[in-house]
Every structure is written in structure tokens, then in C-alpha cells.
Design an enzyme around this catalytic site. Sequence first.
Site, short mmCIF file in Angstrom:
data_model
loop_
_atom_site.label_atom_id
_atom_site.label_comp_id
_atom_site.label_asym_id
_atom_site.label_seq_id
_atom_site.Cartn_x
_atom_site.Cartn_y
_atom_site.Cartn_z
N ARG A 12 0.88 -1.16 0.00
CA ARG A 12 0.00 0.00 0.00
C ARG A 12 0.92 1.21 0.00
O ARG A 12 1.35 1.70 1.03
CB ARG A 12 -0.93 0.00 1.21
CG ARG A 12 -1.98 -1.11 1.15
CD ARG A 12 -2.89 -1.12 2.34
NE ARG A 12 -3.88 -2.18 2.24
CZ ARG A 12 -4.70 -2.54 3.23
NH1 ARG A 12 -4.62 -1.93 4.40
NH2 ARG A 12 -5.57 -3.51 3.05
N ALA A 13 1.25 1.64 -1.19
CA ALA A 13 2.30 2.65 -1.35
C ALA A 13 1.92 3.99 -0.74
O ALA A 13 2.80 4.75 -0.36
CB ALA A 13 2.64 2.81 -2.82
N CYS A 14 0.63 4.29 -0.68
CA CYS A 14 0.22 5.58 -0.10
C CYS A 14 0.53 5.64 1.38
O CYS A 14 0.61 6.73 1.97
CB CYS A 14 -1.27 5.82 -0.35
SG CYS A 14 -2.35 4.55 0.32
N ALA A 15 0.71 4.48 2.01
CA ALA A 15 0.98 4.43 3.45
C ALA A 15 2.34 3.82 3.77
O ALA A 15 2.65 3.57 4.95
CB ALA A 15 -0.12 3.65 4.17
N ASN A 16 3.14 3.54 2.74
CA ASN A 16 4.45 2.91 2.93
C ASN A 16 4.32 1.60 3.71
O ASN A 16 5.02 1.36 4.70
CB ASN A 16 5.42 3.85 3.65
CG ASN A 16 5.93 4.96 2.76
OD1 ASN A 16 5.31 5.29 1.76
ND2 ASN A 16 7.05 5.55 3.13
#
Length: 274
Positions: A235-239
Site C-alpha cells: 500500500r504505497a500511499c501508506a508505505n
Amino acid sequence: FADFAAELVAGEAERVATARTEGRPEPTLEEQRAWRKEQAERMDFGERFLAPRDGTEHAATQEPMSFERYLSLVEPCFVETGLGGALLRSGGESIPVTLDNVQEFAEEAARFWFESGVVDQVEAFRAGLNDVFPLECLVTFSPVELREMFCGEDRIEWNEEQLLAHFHPGGGLTERSATYKFLVAELLEMNQAERSRFLDFVSSCPRLPPGGITKFHVDVFPDSSAPTSAFPRSRACANQLYLPPYSSKDELHAKLHEAIHSSAGHHEQRVREV
């Protein structure tokens, strides 16, 4: 094409220089053309100019391919990408790229990509930025400083201690968990290109932020419901990185590298299985 064209020009210049040094007549136009044709028929064109150069082992093995063979298969012409897009010159869609004009194509394509094709966008970006931040304020900084502030660190450097401090296990995963240890060991062994792809996978940015690893973090969670044949996901938006329960470092290596090279930045949400 640009690298191939540059090599042709450099090779011709070297042949002339060698002839002068040795006191021989310079190569004639016909001799230079014959040499060019030899280069175009070399079967290592694919290996030298088509294979990825980022040092990754994921790259597919290139079959023997000459420049002339490649042209016959792809049939590029004078358009933006060689295969499609804006015309590089009037009637460009009907002008094939050949050994005689490949240098012209490379120059015109570069001019389009970095000058004429983006001038409107650059001016619009400049005007928009100036609306909120006067451009004259930027002259205080050097180009290197601006690049680092806007794009992050040039090199991706980390050691084991830093990874343990900034890659946070959670959801039942701990620093003593085998999967977490496999991940840390794998990250330490990655080269610069692989580290960049990994960062893109988990954060949608292929660089560390200004300040390096000390300004970065990733939360690592187990994906216990996924089989070991599944890929890691993010979940790249939240690392956030989710890892299936791999039984060995080699297993994690294979699946992680497949994921970071095959994704367009990251695998979102759903577990992807083979």
C-alpha cells in the site's frame, strides 16, 4: 537508436583519426558506408542496445539480433517514439528509420522529447509554480540542491542498523521473525537499481527523501492468509509492505524481485498469485 547512432559517429571519427596517425589516406565515403553496414549487420545489436542496463538479473536474455533485422521487425518511422505519437517532421509516418538516417531520427526525437514537445508543459509548470512561489527565490539554490530537495537523494544508502530502525515490523511480525530477517538481508544485498525499484514498489517514489533513510519508514506486515506462491504486495500511499510466510530467503528473493520488476510501481491490495 541514440546510442547506436552515437557509436557509428564515434567509430567513423576514430577510423579517420587512426588513418591520420598512421599516415594513411583517410577512409573514403564508400569505405565508411561499408563499415557502417558491417556494424548494422552485427548480431549483437540486441545485447548491446536493447537489453536493460540497470544491472538486474530479471532482464530477459536477448536473442541474437542485428540492427537491420530489428528495423525489419519493428519498422520504425519518424514519429515520437519511432512507432507512434507526434510527427517528428512533415510526413514522418511515411519515412522509415534506416542506417543512413538513424542519427537524424535520434536527434529529432531527442529534440522533441526535451525541447519542442514539452515547451508548453514546461512554461505552464513555470507559470503555475510562480503563482505560489516566486521563481527568483530559487536562484539562492544550486541545481544540485534543488534536485535533492525536489527529487530526494541521488544514492540509496542503508545499513542493517538503519533498516532495523526504519522498517517497522507489525501485525504479529517482529524483528525475530524469519520473514522479516529475510527481507532485511535481501535489502542489504540489493544494488542501486534494485533498491530504487523496491522504493517505487513500497512508496511510489524511486528515491529516498531529502535526509536519506533517516527520513523514511516502511511498515512491514505478515500476509499470513496468502500462500508462499503469492507475491508481496504494498500500500504505497501508506508505505506498507505485506509479505507472505516465505520459508527461505531464496523464496522471498524470487517473489520480491518478480513483484518489483513486473509492477508499474506497486502491487495494490489484492494478493497476486502465480
